[in-house]
Design a protein around this motif. Structure first.
Motif, short mmCIF file in Angstrom:
data_model
loop_
_atom_site.label_atom_id
_atom_site.label_comp_id
_atom_site.label_asym_id
_atom_site.label_seq_id
_atom_site.Cartn_x
_atom_site.Cartn_y
_atom_site.Cartn_z
N ARG A 76 0.81 -1.23 0.00
CA ARG A 76 0.00 0.00 0.00
C ARG A 76 0.84 1.27 0.00
NH1 ARG A 76 -5.58 -0.18 3.15
NH2 ARG A 76 -4.40 -0.19 5.04
N SER A 77 0.26 2.33 -0.50
CA SER A 77 0.87 3.65 -0.43
C SER A 77 -0.15 4.60 0.20
CB SER A 77 1.22 4.16 -1.82
OG SER A 77 2.41 3.56 -2.23
N PRO A 78 0.26 5.54 1.03
CA PRO A 78 1.63 5.81 1.43
C PRO A 78 2.19 4.71 2.34
CG PRO A 78 0.12 7.16 2.71
CD PRO A 78 -0.71 6.44 1.69
N PRO A 79 3.51 4.67 2.52
CA PRO A 79 4.13 3.59 3.30
C PRO A 79 3.60 3.45 4.72
CG PRO A 79 5.80 4.86 2.15
CD PRO A 79 4.51 5.57 1.91
N SER A 80 3.08 4.55 5.29
CA SER A 80 2.57 4.47 6.67
C SER A 80 1.39 3.51 6.78
CB SER A 80 2.17 5.87 7.17
OG SER A 80 1.23 6.41 6.27
N LEU A 81 0.74 3.18 5.65
CA LEU A 81 -0.41 2.25 5.69
C LEU A 81 0.05 0.79 5.71
CD1 LEU A 81 -2.83 3.90 3.10
CD2 LEU A 81 -3.00 3.94 5.60
N ARG A 82 1.33 0.57 5.48
CA ARG A 82 1.82 -0.83 5.45
C ARG A 82 2.00 -1.37 6.87
NH1 ARG A 82 6.44 1.02 1.23
NH2 ARG A 82 4.96 1.78 -0.33
N PRO A 83 1.83 -2.68 7.03
CA PRO A 83 2.01 -3.25 8.38
C PRO A 83 3.49 -3.32 8.76
CG PRO A 83 1.62 -4.99 6.79
CD PRO A 83 1.49 -3.70 6.02
N SER A 84 3.74 -3.51 10.05
CA SER A 84 5.11 -3.78 10.49
C SER A 84 5.38 -5.27 10.31
CB SER A 84 5.27 -3.40 11.97
OG SER A 84 4.47 -4.27 12.74
N ALA A 85 6.66 -5.65 10.41
CA ALA A 85 6.99 -7.07 10.28
C ALA A 85 6.33 -7.87 11.39
CB ALA A 85 8.50 -7.25 10.29
N SER A 86 6.26 -7.32 12.61
CA SER A 86 5.66 -8.12 13.69
C SER A 86 4.15 -8.27 13.48
CB SER A 86 6.00 -7.56 15.07
OG SER A 86 5.45 -6.31 15.22
N GLN A 87 3.51 -7.29 12.87
CA GLN A 87 2.07 -7.46 12.57
C GLN A 87 1.88 -8.57 11.53
OE1 GLN A 87 1.38 -3.31 11.55
NE2 GLN A 87 0.05 -3.05 13.33
N VAL A 88 2.81 -8.64 10.57
CA VAL A 88 2.71 -9.71 9.57
C VAL A 88 2.92 -11.07 10.24
CG1 VAL A 88 3.83 -10.72 7.53
CG2 VAL A 88 3.37 -8.27 7.59
N VAL A 89 3.92 -11.15 11.13
CA VAL A 89 4.18 -12.42 11.84
C VAL A 89 2.91 -12.85 12.59
CG1 VAL A 89 5.48 -13.45 13.77
CG2 VAL A 89 6.68 -12.12 12.03
N GLN A 90 2.31 -11.91 13.30
CA GLN A 90 1.10 -12.25 14.08
C GLN A 90 -0.03 -12.72 13.18
OE1 GLN A 90 0.03 -8.87 16.51
NE2 GLN A 90 2.02 -8.95 17.51
N THR A 91 -0.24 -12.00 12.07
CA THR A 91 -1.33 -12.38 11.15
C THR A 91 -1.10 -13.79 10.61
OG1 THR A 91 -1.56 -10.09 10.49
CG2 THR A 91 -2.51 -11.70 8.99
N LEU A 92 0.13 -14.08 10.22
CA LEU A 92 0.41 -15.40 9.65
C LEU A 92 0.22 -16.50 10.70
CD1 LEU A 92 3.49 -14.58 7.35
CD2 LEU A 92 1.11 -14.85 6.67
N VAL A 93 0.67 -16.25 11.92
CA VAL A 93 0.50 -17.25 12.99
C VAL A 93 -0.99 -17.52 13.22
CG1 VAL A 93 0.70 -17.63 15.49
CG2 VAL A 93 2.66 -16.81 14.22
#
Ligand code: ATP
Length: 347
Positions: free
Chosen positions: A315-332
Motif C-alpha cells: 500500500r501507499s503511502p508507506p505508513s499504511l503498510r504493516p510492520s513485520a511483527s504485525q505480519v508475523v502475528q497475522t500469519l501465525v
C-alpha cells in the motif's frame, strides 16, 4: 571489531596484486582468514555457486568436509565498502532465519570475503522458477513467508540499533535442505535508530559518485524511488512482492515480457483491499501458481490470507503498510499449516 585491526599484516615487499596477509585469528567464534586460506578453502575458486552485482560466491570446504560459502568482493574500493558494511552488520546478527557469518578476510583496502554458512537448496527465485525440478509445496511457501517476516521483525524491531535490509527479494532468500529459509545479502542495509533511515547517499547531489540507490527492479518501493529515504516500510514493500511470487510462482519482473508482477497483480490487489476475505475464489485461483493445483496442502483461505498480507505491504503511502511483527502475528493466527514447523513461533 578490534580484531580487524589486529589480524591483518601487509607485506609491502612485493608488487604481486594478490592481497598479502598472514595469520588467521578467531574472535568469538568468527575466524579472520588469510588470503591463502580463502584460496585453499575454495580450492582456488573452483566452484562458483552464485554471483551478484557486488560479489562472487564460491563453495568452500572446511575441516571435516563441512561446506560453507565464501562471498568475495574484489577489485575496487567501492566493492570493498559494500563488503565492510555487510560484515559489520552480520557481526551483530544472530537469528535462525538470517544467514550465519562464520569468518571473513579483509585486506583493509579493496578486497574482502565473507565466509557464510552454506545453504544447499540455493535461492527462492531459482526454486520458484518453472525450470526447477521440484515444485515448492504450498506449506513450504507459507513457512518461507513466515520465516522471512520473523527475520525482518528481528532486524526492524529487536535489534539495537535497528536495521533496514534495503534489498528484500527472492534471490536474497536462501533455502536449507529442509526448505527452511535464511535472509542474506546485507550489502545494501542501513543502520539507524528510528523507522526512517536517511542514507547519506540521499543527501548527495545526483551527480556525486557517492550516490548509490539500493533495491532491485520489480521490488523497489515507489516511495523510495521518489524520496531516496530508506525505511522499514521499504522492506515491507519488497516482502509484499516476494509473497506475490510465492502465491503466483511468477517472477517479480517477467523475463519474457519485462512486465512487473505488482502491475499484473494490481487489479486483484485492489479487489482484496476492497473485499478482503469476500474476494471471489475464482479470481484467487486465476492468480495462483497452476503447479499447486494438485497440492494436498493447499488451502484457499490461506491463499487469501497471503494475498491480503501482500496487498497491505504494497500500500501507499508507506505508513499504511504493516510492520513485520504485525505480519508475523497475522500469519501465525491465520495460517494453520504453519503448525508443522517445529520452530513455528520462535522469535
Ligand atoms: N551462503 C550461501 N549459500 C548458498 N548460496 C549462496 C550463499 N550466499 C549467496 N549464495 C548464492 O549467491 C547469490 C548471490 O548472493 P548475494 O545476493 O549475497 O550477492 P550480491 O553480490 O550481494 O548480489 P546482489 O546483486 O543481489 O546485491 C544468491 O542469490 C545465492 O544464489
Amino acid at each position: 571489531m578490534s580484531c580487524f585491526l589486529t589480524c591483518v599484516r601487509f607485506d609491502d615487499s612485493t608488487t604481486d596484486k594478490k592481497p598479502k596477509i598472514t595469520g588467521s585469528v578467531s574472535v568469538s567464534g568468527i575466524t579472520c582468514y588469510t588470503w591463502g586460506d580463502v584460496e585453499s578453502l575454495t580450492s582456488n575458486f573452483s566452484r562458483l555457486i552464485g554471483s551478484g552485482g557486488y560479489s562472487s560466491i564460491y563453495l568452500a570446504r572446511l575441516s571435516g568436509a563441512k561446506k560453507a560459502a565464501f562471498k568475495v568482493h574484489v577489485g575496487s574500493h567501492r566493492l570493498y565498502q559494500v563488503f565492510r558494511s555487510e560484515l559489520e552488520i552480520l557481526l551483530r546478527l544472530q537469528h535462525p532465519h538470517i544467514v550465519k557469518l562464520l569468518g571473513y578476510f579483509d585486506d583493509s583496502e579493496e578486497t574482502g570475503a565473507l565466509l557464510l554458512e552454506y545453504l544447499p537448496q540455493g535461492n527462492l527465485q531459482e526454486k520458484l522458477n518453472h525450470n526447477s525440478k521440484q515444485v515448492l509445496p504450498w506449506r513450504n511457501r507459507t513457512a518461507i513467508a513466515f520465516q522471512v517476516a520473523q527475520a525482518m521483525e528481528h532486524i526492524h524491531e529487536k535489534c539495537s540499533p535497528q536495521i533496514v535490509h534495503g534489498d528484500i527479494k527472492s534471490s536474497n532468500i536462501l533455502l536449507d535442505k529442509n526448505l527452511n529459509c535464511k535472509l542474506c545479502d546485507f550489502g545494501s542495509a542501513r543502520v539507524g535508530f528510528s523507522s526512517m533511515v536517511q542514507p547519506s547517499t540521499a543527501m548527495s547531489s545526483p551527480r556525486s559518485k557517492q550516490v548509490r540507490m539500493i533495491g532491485s527492479p520489480g521490488y523497489t518501493d515507489p516511495h523510495y524511488l521518489r524520496t531516496g529515504i530508506a525505511s522499514k516500510k521499504m522492506d515491507m514493500y519488497g516482502f509484499g512482492v516476494v509473497v506475490l511470487e510465492l502465491v503466483s510462482g511468477k517472477e517479480a519482473v517477467s523475463a519474457e515480457k519485462g512486465e512487473m508482477l505488482v502491475h499484473t497483480a494490481a487489479p486483484l490487489i485492489h479487489d482484496i483491499c476492497d473485499l478482503g476475505a469476500n474476494i471471489a475464489e475464482e479470481k484467487v485461483r486465476q492468480f495462483l501458481d497452476p503447479r499447486l493445483s494438485k497440492d494436498s496442502s493447499l488451502d484457499i483461505e490461506e491463499v487469501k490470507t497471503m494475498l491480503g498480507v501482500a496487498a497491505f505491504c504494497l500500500r501507499s503511502p508507506p505508513s499504511l503498510r504493516p510492520s513485520a511483527s504485525q505480519v508475523v502475528q497475522t500469519l501465525v493466527q491465520k495460517i494453520p499449516s504453519l503448525s508443522f514447523l517445529s520452530c513455528g513461533k520462535e522469535a
